[in-house]
Write a protein that holds these residues in place. Structure first.
Motif, short mmCIF file in Angstrom:
data_model
loop_
_atom_site.label_atom_id
_atom_site.label_comp_id
_atom_site.label_asym_id
_atom_site.label_seq_id
_atom_site.Cartn_x
_atom_site.Cartn_y
_atom_site.Cartn_z
N TYR A 42 0.89 -1.21 -0.17
CA TYR A 42 0.03 0.15 0.15
C TYR A 42 0.96 1.12 -0.14
O TYR A 42 0.38 2.35 -0.03
N VAL A 112 -3.53 -1.82 -7.03
CA VAL A 112 -4.90 -1.57 -7.02
C VAL A 112 -5.93 -2.84 -7.70
O VAL A 112 -6.91 -3.03 -7.40
N SER A 117 -9.15 -2.73 -5.75
CA SER A 117 -9.54 -1.25 -5.39
C SER A 117 -10.20 -0.47 -6.29
O SER A 117 -10.53 0.63 -5.96
N TYR A 118 -10.24 -1.23 -7.45
CA TYR A 118 -11.01 -0.28 -8.78
C TYR A 118 -12.44 -0.46 -8.71
O TYR A 118 -13.33 0.31 -9.40
N ARG A 122 -15.05 3.11 -6.26
CA ARG A 122 -13.65 3.81 -6.71
C ARG A 122 -13.68 3.74 -8.09
O ARG A 122 -12.39 3.66 -8.78
N TRP A 126 -10.25 5.09 -10.52
CA TRP A 126 -9.36 4.12 -11.06
C TRP A 126 -9.21 4.50 -12.58
O TRP A 126 -8.04 4.71 -13.32
N GLN A 218 -13.39 8.73 0.07
CA GLN A 218 -13.65 7.36 -0.18
C GLN A 218 -12.89 6.45 0.84
O GLN A 218 -13.35 5.65 1.28
N SER A 221 -8.82 1.66 0.40
CA SER A 221 -9.69 0.26 0.15
C SER A 221 -9.31 -0.71 1.20
O SER A 221 -7.97 -0.67 1.65
#
Length: 224
Positions: A42, A112, A117-118, A122, A126, A218, A221
């Protein structure tokens, strides 16, 4: 002294609530390397941003000495490299940073993707991230020509041939980038310099701002 300056500014602009909101933002446990070794993945986004800041600062230094014309471009780079104090170090940072930022961004994109995480909510972030990736590629492409040596010249010719192969609008894109349909010359160098220093950095800063605002909104993630 610094406290007095801060208090003076805070009294007029009330910056403390904004600073506290940023500093006190809670970070999820799964991105803390002290608790999870996998949390290091991360860090790719933050490292990419750190290298980007170095690229911006070193690029600002380089533009103080660079001359964007075909007569003096190579000589200005040589002067910067050999005569200016710390010039060789700063140019080296900018040169190698251009490759490293692409590597780190690629690793960040993989993280990601493989952590999902897309996905909702989100998706837009992305898309913005992909646009940032292409902006970075464009910065590397346009910056490659600026030293105006033979390697840069022939690499740019190959790039323009690839652009020309784009269906329907290839020739127009090539002329827009190169300033001429047949040769890589003074217009090409001037346009690449303008794109590299003004147009793409402006787009990059706007996209980065949108990227960070959405991350802030947001949150980070969750784990895989």
């Amino acid at each position: 002294m610094l406290n007095k300056i801060y208090d003076w500014v805070d009294e007029r602009l009330d910056i403390t609530p904004l600073w506290r909101d940023l500093a006190d933002h809670e970070v999820p446990e799964h991105v803390n390397p002290a608790h999870h070794f996998s949390a290091f993945v991360y860090c790719f986004g933050g490292l990419t941003f750190f290298i980007t800041v170095i690229q911006i600062l070193s690029g600002m230094f380089l533009t103080m000495y660079y001359t964007p014309d075909i007569i003096n471009a190579w000589e200005s780079v040589r002067y910067l490299q050999n005569e200016v104090a710390f010039g060789q170090i700063v140019r080296g940072m900018h040169h190698w940073g251009a490759s490293l930022v692409i590597v780190m961004m690629f690793l960040h994109t993989l993280r990601v993707f493989f952590t999902g995480s897309y996905k909702k909510p989100r998706e837009l972030n992305w898309v913005v991230g992909v646009l940032i990736f292409f902006i970075m590629l464009g910065l590397g492409l346009t910056g490659y020509l600026l030293p105006w040596d033979m390697k840069a010249l022939f690499a740019t010719k190959v790039t323009l041939q690839i652009v020309e192969a784009v269906p329907f609008i290839g020739t127009e894109l090539k002329v827009l980038m190169a300033g001429d349909e047949h040769i890589v010359g003074a217009q090409t160098l001037t346009r690449f310099f303008a794109i590299h220093v003004f147009f793409l950095p402006g787009a990059l800063l706007g996209l980065l701002a949108a990227h960070f605002i959405m991350i802030r909104k947001q949150g980070i993630s969750g784990p895989l």
